[in-house]
Write a protein that holds these residues in place. Sequence first.
Motif, PDB file in Angstrom:
ATOM      1  N   VAL A   1       0.848  -1.202   0.000  1.00  0.00           N
ATOM      2  CA  VAL A   1       0.000   0.000   0.000  1.00  0.00           C
ATOM      3  C   VAL A   1       0.878   1.245   0.000  1.00  0.00           C
ATOM      4  O   VAL A   1       0.670   2.182  -0.777  1.00  0.00           O
ATOM      5  CB  VAL A   1      -0.971   0.011   1.207  1.00  0.00           C
ATOM      6  N   ARG A   2       1.880   1.248   0.884  1.00  0.00           N
ATOM      7  CA  ARG A   2       2.778   2.409   0.976  1.00  0.00           C
ATOM      8  C   ARG A   2       3.484   2.660  -0.356  1.00  0.00           C
ATOM      9  O   ARG A   2       3.521   3.787  -0.845  1.00  0.00           O
ATOM     10  CB  ARG A   2       3.803   2.195   2.094  1.00  0.00           C
ATOM     11  N   ALA A   3       4.016   1.623  -0.962  1.00  0.00           N
ATOM     12  CA  ALA A   3       4.732   1.771  -2.229  1.00  0.00           C
ATOM     13  C   ALA A   3       3.812   2.291  -3.328  1.00  0.00           C
ATOM     14  O   ALA A   3       4.203   3.143  -4.133  1.00  0.00           O
ATOM     15  CB  ALA A   3       5.359   0.433  -2.639  1.00  0.00           C
ATOM     16  N   LEU A   4       2.592   1.799  -3.353  1.00  0.00           N
ATOM     17  CA  LEU A   4       1.630   2.241  -4.361  1.00  0.00           C
ATOM     18  C   LEU A   4       1.286   3.715  -4.172  1.00  0.00           C
ATOM     19  O   LEU A   4       1.245   4.484  -5.136  1.00  0.00           O
ATOM     20  CB  LEU A   4       0.381   1.369  -4.261  1.00  0.00           C
ATOM     21  N   CYS A   5       1.077   4.124  -2.940  1.00  0.00           N
ATOM     22  CA  CYS A   5       0.760   5.532  -2.666  1.00  0.00           C
ATOM     23  C   CYS A   5       1.944   6.441  -2.974  1.00  0.00           C
ATOM     24  O   CYS A   5       1.775   7.533  -3.516  1.00  0.00           O
ATOM     25  CB  CYS A   5       0.309   5.699  -1.219  1.00  0.00           C
ATOM     26  N   GLU A   6       3.139   6.001  -2.634  1.00  0.00           N
ATOM     27  CA  GLU A   6       4.340   6.806  -2.901  1.00  0.00           C
ATOM     28  C   GLU A   6       4.647   6.898  -4.388  1.00  0.00           C
ATOM     29  O   GLU A   6       5.276   7.854  -4.839  1.00  0.00           O
ATOM     30  CB  GLU A   6       5.540   6.224  -2.153  1.00  0.00           C
ATOM     31  N   ALA A   7       4.209   5.929  -5.168  1.00  0.00           N
ATOM     32  CA  ALA A   7       4.481   5.936  -6.609  1.00  0.00           C
ATOM     33  C   ALA A   7       3.716   7.032  -7.339  1.00  0.00           C
ATOM     34  O   ALA A   7       4.201   7.557  -8.346  1.00  0.00           O
ATOM     35  CB  ALA A   7       4.144   4.577  -7.215  1.00  0.00           C
ATOM     36  N   ALA A   8       2.540   7.401  -6.853  1.00  0.00           N
ATOM     37  CA  ALA A   8       1.696   8.362  -7.576  1.00  0.00           C
ATOM     38  C   ALA A   8       2.389   9.696  -7.835  1.00  0.00           C
ATOM     39  O   ALA A   8       2.458  10.134  -8.993  1.00  0.00           O
ATOM     40  CB  ALA A   8       0.370   8.561  -6.848  1.00  0.00           C
ATOM     41  N   PRO A   9       2.920  10.386  -6.828  1.00  0.00           N
ATOM     42  CA  PRO A   9       3.561  11.669  -7.126  1.00  0.00           C
ATOM     43  C   PRO A   9       4.819  11.526  -7.970  1.00  0.00           C
ATOM     44  O   PRO A   9       5.130  12.400  -8.784  1.00  0.00           O
ATOM     45  CB  PRO A   9       3.863  12.269  -5.750  1.00  0.00           C
ATOM     46  N   ILE A  10       5.520  10.424  -7.805  1.00  0.00           N
ATOM     47  CA  ILE A  10       6.731  10.200  -8.606  1.00  0.00           C
ATOM     48  C   ILE A  10       6.353  10.026 -10.076  1.00  0.00           C
ATOM     49  O   ILE A  10       6.964  10.637 -10.970  1.00  0.00           O
ATOM     50  CB  ILE A  10       7.510   8.976  -8.080  1.00  0.00           C
TER      51      ILE A  10
ATOM     52  N   THR B   1       0.391   3.506 -15.821  1.00  0.00           N
ATOM     53  CA  THR B   1       1.422   2.770 -15.085  1.00  0.00           C
ATOM     54  C   THR B   1       0.969   2.496 -13.657  1.00  0.00           C
ATOM     55  O   THR B   1       1.123   1.386 -13.141  1.00  0.00           O
ATOM     56  CB  THR B   1       2.751   3.554 -15.085  1.00  0.00           C
ATOM     57  N   TRP B   2       0.365   3.515 -13.019  1.00  0.00           N
ATOM     58  CA  TRP B   2      -0.113   3.340 -11.649  1.00  0.00           C
ATOM     59  C   TRP B   2      -1.232   2.301 -11.613  1.00  0.00           C
ATOM     60  O   TRP B   2      -1.283   1.466 -10.702  1.00  0.00           O
ATOM     61  CB  TRP B   2      -0.584   4.669 -11.069  1.00  0.00           C
ATOM     62  N   MET B   3      -2.122   2.332 -12.593  1.00  0.00           N
ATOM     63  CA  MET B   3      -3.225   1.366 -12.634  1.00  0.00           C
ATOM     64  C   MET B   3      -2.702  -0.065 -12.769  1.00  0.00           C
ATOM     65  O   MET B   3      -3.226  -0.982 -12.128  1.00  0.00           O
ATOM     66  CB  MET B   3      -4.173   1.689 -13.790  1.00  0.00           C
ATOM     67  N   VAL B   4      -1.685  -0.264 -13.588  1.00  0.00           N
ATOM     68  CA  VAL B   4      -1.093  -1.599 -13.741  1.00  0.00           C
ATOM     69  C   VAL B   4      -0.471  -2.030 -12.414  1.00  0.00           C
ATOM     70  O   VAL B   4      -0.633  -3.182 -11.979  1.00  0.00           O
ATOM     71  CB  VAL B   4      -0.072  -1.628 -14.895  1.00  0.00           C
ATOM     72  N   ARG B   5       0.222  -1.116 -11.740  1.00  0.00           N
ATOM     73  CA  ARG B   5       0.785  -1.437 -10.426  1.00  0.00           C
ATOM     74  C   ARG B   5      -0.321  -1.776  -9.427  1.00  0.00           C
ATOM     75  O   ARG B   5      -0.158  -2.654  -8.583  1.00  0.00           O
ATOM     76  CB  ARG B   5       1.627  -0.278  -9.900  1.00  0.00           C
ATOM     77  N   PHE B   6      -1.437  -1.061  -9.516  1.00  0.00           N
ATOM     78  CA  PHE B   6      -2.570  -1.359  -8.639  1.00  0.00           C
ATOM     79  C   PHE B   6      -3.050  -2.786  -8.874  1.00  0.00           C
ATOM     80  O   PHE B   6      -3.379  -3.504  -7.920  1.00  0.00           O
ATOM     81  CB  PHE B   6      -3.708  -0.354  -8.871  1.00  0.00           C
TER      82      PHE B   6
ATOM     83  N   GLU C   1      -6.446   9.103  -2.553  1.00  0.00           N
ATOM     84  CA  GLU C   1      -5.605  10.298  -2.646  1.00  0.00           C
ATOM     85  C   GLU C   1      -4.513  10.125  -3.701  1.00  0.00           C
ATOM     86  O   GLU C   1      -4.177  11.078  -4.409  1.00  0.00           O
ATOM     87  CB  GLU C   1      -5.005  10.627  -1.281  1.00  0.00           C
ATOM     88  N   ALA C   2      -3.969   8.923  -3.814  1.00  0.00           N
ATOM     89  CA  ALA C   2      -2.953   8.667  -4.840  1.00  0.00           C
ATOM     90  C   ALA C   2      -3.553   8.850  -6.230  1.00  0.00           C
ATOM     91  O   ALA C   2      -2.945   9.499  -7.098  1.00  0.00           O
ATOM     92  CB  ALA C   2      -2.379   7.257  -4.683  1.00  0.00           C
ATOM     93  N   VAL C   3      -4.754   8.315  -6.460  1.00  0.00           N
ATOM     94  CA  VAL C   3      -5.411   8.494  -7.759  1.00  0.00           C
ATOM     95  C   VAL C   3      -5.729   9.969  -7.981  1.00  0.00           C
ATOM     96  O   VAL C   3      -5.527  10.494  -9.085  1.00  0.00           O
ATOM     97  CB  VAL C   3      -6.702   7.641  -7.858  1.00  0.00           C
ATOM     98  N   HIS C   4      -6.199  10.640  -6.951  1.00  0.00           N
ATOM     99  CA  HIS C   4      -6.510  12.074  -7.059  1.00  0.00           C
ATOM    100  C   HIS C   4      -5.270  12.854  -7.499  1.00  0.00           C
ATOM    101  O   HIS C   4      -5.369  13.755  -8.334  1.00  0.00           O
ATOM    102  CB  HIS C   4      -7.037  12.598  -5.725  1.00  0.00           C
ATOM    103  N   HIS C   5      -4.134  12.479  -6.953  1.00  0.00           N
ATOM    104  CA  HIS C   5      -2.880  13.138  -7.341  1.00  0.00           C
ATOM    105  C   HIS C   5      -2.616  12.962  -8.837  1.00  0.00           C
ATOM    106  O   HIS C   5      -2.217  13.892  -9.523  1.00  0.00           O
ATOM    107  CB  HIS C   5      -1.716  12.583  -6.519  1.00  0.00           C
ATOM    108  N   LEU C   6      -2.872  11.764  -9.336  1.00  0.00           N
ATOM    109  CA  LEU C   6      -2.640  11.486 -10.755  1.00  0.00           C
ATOM    110  C   LEU C   6      -3.663  12.184 -11.647  1.00  0.00           C
ATOM    111  O   LEU C   6      -3.358  12.547 -12.779  1.00  0.00           O
ATOM    112  CB  LEU C   6      -2.662   9.979 -11.005  1.00  0.00           C
TER     113      LEU C   6
END
Length: 192
Positions: A73-82, A95-100, A133-138
């Motif tokens: 979960v942490r890695a997925l959330c941290e990936a969004a802003p990067i 890319t984030w969706m595939v990681r999800f 929040e991660a999706v919102h960032h994207l």
Amino acid sequence: MDEKDGARRRPLRADAQLNEDRVLRAAAEAFTRDGVDASVKDIARAAGVGVGTLYRRFPSKELLVEATYRNEVRALCEAAPILAASSPPREALRTWMVRFMEFMAAKHGMAAALRVVLSDEGERLQTRTDLTEAVHHLLGTGVARAGVTARDVLMALGGISLIAENDQDPELAVRLIDLLLNGVLKAPTVSA
């Protein structure tokens, strides 16, 4: 990720942190492949550590499952802003969706153990909030169609993961992600 994690964990030495990171990566792969029946010995071997090292850090399989889940979960959330900072918006979101989907595959593999370990409804809701929040960032770059919310996208991804889990077509999730992207993103503007 939360106060509970911070309160019970002391910072690890660099070598111990490296070992833990390798164990958690190996555990995620094993739980995705074998579910909760994954062998702790095989996880330790894949991580390049001894079983004793694994058990010193995670005295039970339940604790390993919980730590693996939290780490994913942490890695997925941290990936969004990067991803948002380093890739074009459509590519970052895809890319984030595939990681999800990879996260959900690991989560499905751990589902039986997670029901016991993560029995707190508040914790599950916090995870959903963090991922939203991660999706919102994207989506924050203004690429989404009017009315599309981060929660809508997260719920659609959850549905895709359930469908893909029960299907024998390994590429189905990726095709459905592309369909979802076409529905989520604004149509590209054509310049004359």
